[in-house]
Design a protein around this motif. Structure first.
Motif, PDB file in Angstrom:
ATOM      1  N   SER A 620       0.814  -1.214   0.000  1.00  0.00           N
ATOM      2  CA  SER A 620       0.000   0.000   0.000  1.00  0.00           C
ATOM      3  C   SER A 620       0.849   1.267   0.000  1.00  0.00           C
ATOM      4  O   SER A 620       0.333   2.361  -0.252  1.00  0.00           O
ATOM      5  N   SER A 658      -8.024  -7.388   4.903  1.00  0.00           N
ATOM      6  CA  SER A 658      -9.062  -7.344   3.870  1.00  0.00           C
ATOM      7  C   SER A 658     -10.438  -7.009   4.422  1.00  0.00           C
ATOM      8  O   SER A 658     -11.412  -6.948   3.645  1.00  0.00           O
ATOM      9  N   TYR A 666     -14.027  -9.232  -3.761  1.00  0.00           N
ATOM     10  CA  TYR A 666     -13.027 -10.288  -3.567  1.00  0.00           C
ATOM     11  C   TYR A 666     -13.479 -11.623  -4.169  1.00  0.00           C
ATOM     12  O   TYR A 666     -12.660 -12.514  -4.354  1.00  0.00           O
ATOM     13  N   ASN A 687      -9.733  -8.491  -9.073  1.00  0.00           N
ATOM     14  CA  ASN A 687      -9.416  -7.760  -7.845  1.00  0.00           C
ATOM     15  C   ASN A 687      -7.898  -7.696  -7.664  1.00  0.00           C
ATOM     16  O   ASN A 687      -7.235  -8.729  -7.578  1.00  0.00           O
ATOM     17  N   THR A 688      -7.355  -6.494  -7.605  1.00  0.00           N
ATOM     18  CA  THR A 688      -5.908  -6.317  -7.415  1.00  0.00           C
ATOM     19  C   THR A 688      -5.565  -5.945  -5.969  1.00  0.00           C
ATOM     20  O   THR A 688      -4.392  -5.974  -5.587  1.00  0.00           O
ATOM     21  N   LYS A 689      -6.580  -5.610  -5.206  1.00  0.00           N
ATOM     22  CA  LYS A 689      -6.350  -5.172  -3.829  1.00  0.00           C
ATOM     23  C   LYS A 689      -5.815  -6.304  -2.970  1.00  0.00           C
ATOM     24  O   LYS A 689      -4.969  -6.104  -2.093  1.00  0.00           O
TER      25      LYS A 689
END
Length: 825
Positions: A620, A658, A666, A687-689
């Motif tokens: 992040s 998450s 997700y 989803n790349t998170k």
């Protein structure tokens, strides 16, 4: 062992008080030639009980009447918890500031660890309890209690005070030896404890907001604006509302942090055809929400073994010869908040239906010990409305010049809690237990799961819910803030300017959900909607399950795990031998500690994220992080939260970052109410998170200097008797433990698995095994301070056996630690 008759001795103040010279100690000890703390010996001898102890210090109280049973238990209870409970009674009296101070030498408020882990200011707590625990409340509680409960309370108080007389101030445990705040218990205070327990899921969340609620000293130049719908579209505004102290204090309940699991297994899923119960409340390991094991027998009238909250006089969870039961925290809204429109000329008046009305005012005083040893008197006027007491958190729920807030609590007038628990214990089947629950409809904040010897299983929610109709919810939750909180947290904020938004009492038993089945029922703190694969309970008053907990909503990790564990055991697909449940394989299923969401998601995530020779992702902060080792650790993880399962802590951190994988983004397959167990499932590759959060997790492990393959046994550790003990379970899973994270250790204060019971029946009666995870006594030098805790760890690490819970006379007397004593006066 020969029974011994105890004789009453006079309990006096510690001789230390005679030697104290400082102002603080003199003020604490008092003067005069009489001892105001000495319990009076009853003029008429009317209490008698036999206390039989078995392994781990569990008392089995036997008496001819309920007074005797209460007397024996009061004595045994004080032996295990006199120091902790004496301080809790001090809290109920509103005297914490008197003995521990209100502020320190620097003027910082002195706080204590509350029942749900919050740090509560002594002064606000004192005013809260003085405002709510009044003589009128004690009178109402006594009047509402049935004769058997009144006898139990009278006996409990006498037994507790007998212990004080017998031990004397200097004979008390080291935790409170000679402490002048250890005083005899009155019956009013015993009843106050029941009221406090009833409000654990409601008003106790707001002690500081209620105890500190005061009108504005100076009228602001401009009234604080009420949030508009447009304002609440802002993420910053939403964050501010959700992080308002009052809302934040409810997260223990609204997010199922304080939870429980319960199984009622019927003849369709057990090998013997008899019912079976898993009782698994997840509660704090500290304070008044601890549980205490006991067995009460009143000849010909009552015979129940189980566990109860500290200071309660009957088992709340347990079993008798015919039926076993347990509880989980329910989703009911037991309280409502009310937004008041204030009279513009006076912030202590509110407008109802266009008419200005004065708030009720009560002038209260609190004594506060000062840093220099003096005692200061603090006076505060407490305010209330027809809805209930005022609240003020200084933020979203601040008391301004035009708007203020009050709380109404259905459990403040719940006078039948203990009668309900007593009646539950007299049930002879799952069916009669359901009838008992409907009789008083007084379980304060829990669902009930049960099974009986004939193989019938019960799920029932006869928890107290505010008597708010669906029409009132629609018409009275009419502010943007109220609608936002209802949708996101399930909190109910009603319009306080209309009499049509008033309510009294609780949702009646005829409108409460229950089901009896031959296969199984399970609850793990989601709503009543989905108690078994074949059952949907719907159409009940919305106040029972609002917002994220409403009927048909996505089910939590523990709920889904609970269902799939049963279904896999019945199908024989869980790796154990045979099909269906025995007591032994129920324990094995539980100890496996499955992480079901990981089973549904992780493999597809790893396939997408870890492909190639050197997988990496940006964290992040924009740093590129090597994921190779993390991918390797997670790829061989068994997807369980076992004590020695590498990968469990790494996935736990990813899961935490998450937001417990709650966002729909997700998942490859979205949640479908028609398939609440297997949906949502699969990883959404767009989803790349998630990859970024795995990188964050890897960085966190590096910061903690913790290997990615670290196991729970080395990190979930508490110290008892100067030795470390590994605590099993996972922070989010069915087999549950939560601890304070400090320096990479998940340790004290701990909450999670507490009283564990596995119960079934054979031709001779109940067959029960289990333990109290944190042990029976809170006194550090007691033999029963950590004995069960060590055994609990050894069950998982060394394959030790779950201890038996002896119920019959033969089992009790055959226990290797059996001893007995008789007391009377």
């Amino acid at each position: 062992m020969k029974k011994r008759q105890l004789k009453a001795t006079v309990w006096r103040l510690s001789p230390l008080c005679a030697l104290m010279s400082s102002a603080v100690l003199l003020s604490a000890c008092g003067g005069g030639d009489t001892d105001p703390t000495r319990p009076e010996t009853p003029a008429v001898a009317s209490f008698a009980a036999e206390i039989r102890y078995t392994s781990y210090g569990v008392p089995h109280i036997k008496a001819d009447d309920f007074k005797g049973a209460g007397y024996g238990y009061g004595y045994a209870f004080a032996n295990d918890h006199i120091c902790l409970f004496a301080q809790e009674v001090l809290t109920l009296r509103g005297e914490r500031s008197r003995y521990f101070g209100d502020v320190d030498a620097k003027g910082v408020p002195i706080t204590y660890l509350g029942q749900f882990g919050d740090f509560t200011p002594n002064l606000a707590s004192d005013f809260f309890y003085k405002a709510l625990m009044t003589p009128a409340q004690a009178t109402a509680l006594k009047a509402g209690a049935g004769p058997e409960i009144r006898e139990l309370v009278t006996g409990f108080v006498a037994g507790y005070n007998r212990f004080l007389r017998d031990k004397g101030a200097n004979g008390l445990p080291s935790d409170c030896k000679g402490a002048v705040w250890v005083k005899p218990l009155s019956e009013d205070e015993a009843y106050f404890r029941f009221s406090q327990a009833a409000m654990a899921g409601s008003s106790l969340q707001f002690i500081a907001a209620i105890g500190g609620a005061q009108p504005p000293l100076v009228k602001p130049a401009g009234a604080a604006p009420v949030l508009s719908a447009r304002a609440l579209k802002s993420k910053a505004t939403q964050f501010a509302v959700l992080n308002s102290p009052l809302v934040r204090n409810t997260h223990w309940l609204q997010e199922h942090v304080i939870g429980s699991n319960g199984y009622g297994l019927g003849k369709g899923v057990t090998q013997s055809g008899a019912g079976m119960v898993l009782g698994n409340p997840h509660f704090p390991w500290w304070g008044a929400l601890r549980l205490h094991q006991l067995h009460l027998t009143v000849a010909g009238k009552y015979d129940v073994m189980g566990a109860t909250l500290l200071g309660s006089v009957v088992p709340l969870i347990g079993f008798n010869k015919d039926v076993a039961w347990t509880h989980t925290f329910s989703t009911d809204n037991r309280f409502t908040l009310h937004q008041l429109k204030l009279d513009p000329t006076d912030a202590t008046r509110y407008v109802m239906d266009g008419v200005s009305k004065p708030m009720t005012q009560s002038k209260l005083t609190v004594q506060a010990l000062q840093a220099d040893g003096s005692v200061k008197t603090i006076e505060r006027t407490m305010y209330a409305t027809e809805f209930g007491p005022m609240v003020n958190d200084g933020a979203t729920f601040a008391w301004g010049s035009s708007t203020a807030y009050a709380i109404r609590d259905a459990n403040y007038s719940n006078y039948k809690l203990l009668d309900q628990a007593l009646l539950n214990g007299k049930a002879s089947s799952a069916e009669t237990l359901q009838t008992a629950l409907a009789t008083y409809n007084a379980m304060p904040w829990v669902n009930t799961m049960a099974a009986d010897k004939n193989g019938k299983a019960l799920y029932a929610n006869y928890s107290v819910a505010a008597n708010v109709s669906d029409a009132q919810l629609g018409a009275c939750v009419n502010s943007p803030t109220g609608q936002f909180l209802l949708a996101t947290r399930g909190l109910v904020l009603m319009d306080g300017s209309k009499s049509s938004c008033q309510w009294t009492g609780a949702i009646p038993s005829a409108q409460r959900p229950f089901v009896l089945r031959d296969d199984y029922i399970v609850n793990a703190n989601d709503s009543h909607w989905f108690p078994s694969e074949q059952t949907r309970l719907s159409g009940y008053p919305k106040i029972i399950a609002t917002g994220p907990d409403a009927e048909g909503m996505v089910q939590g990790e523990r709920t889904r795990t609970g269902h799939v564990q049963v279904l896999d055991r019945v199908a024989g697909s869980d790796g154990l031998t045979g099909k269906g449940f025995t007591l032994a394989n129920l324990q094995q299923v539980y100890q496996k500690s499955r992480f079901f969401k990981a089973e549904m998601w992780l493999d597809e995530f790893l396939a997408a994220t870890c492909a190639g020779g050197a997988p990496s992702a940006k964290d992040s902060k924009g740093n590129t992080v090597d994921l190779s080792k993390a991918c390797g650790v997670l790829s061989i993880w068994k997807k369980t939260e076992g004590l020695v399962d590498p990968g469990s802590l790494l996935f736990r951190k990813l899961y935490e970052l998450s937001g417990e994988l709650k966002e729909a983004s997700y998942w490859r397959v979205a949640y479908d109410p028609a398939d609440p167990i297997k949906t949502p499932r699969g990883f959404n590759t767009s989803n790349t998170k998630a990859a970024m959060l795995l990188a964050d997790a890897v960085q966190w492990f590096a910061e903690q200097k913790m290997p990615l393959e670290e196991v729970n046994a080395r990190r979930q550790v508490i110290v008892r008797d100067s030795a470390p003990i590994s605590i099993p379970g996972g922070r989010y899973t069915f087999n549950n433990v939560r601890g304070n994270l400090n320096a990479g250790l998940y340790g004290d204060p701990v909450y999670g698995n507490s009283y564990m019971q596995f119960v079934t029946f054979d031709a001779n009666g109940p067959v029960a095994e289990g333990l109290l995870t944190y042990s029976q006594s809170t006194h550090m030098l007691s033999a029963n301070f950590s004995d069960q805790t060590k055994l609990y760890s050894d069950i998982y690490l060394k394959g030790a056996k779950w201890p038996k819970l002896p119920f019959s006379e033969a089992e009790i007397k055959a226990d290797p630690a059996y001893r007995t004593m008789s007391i009377s006066e």
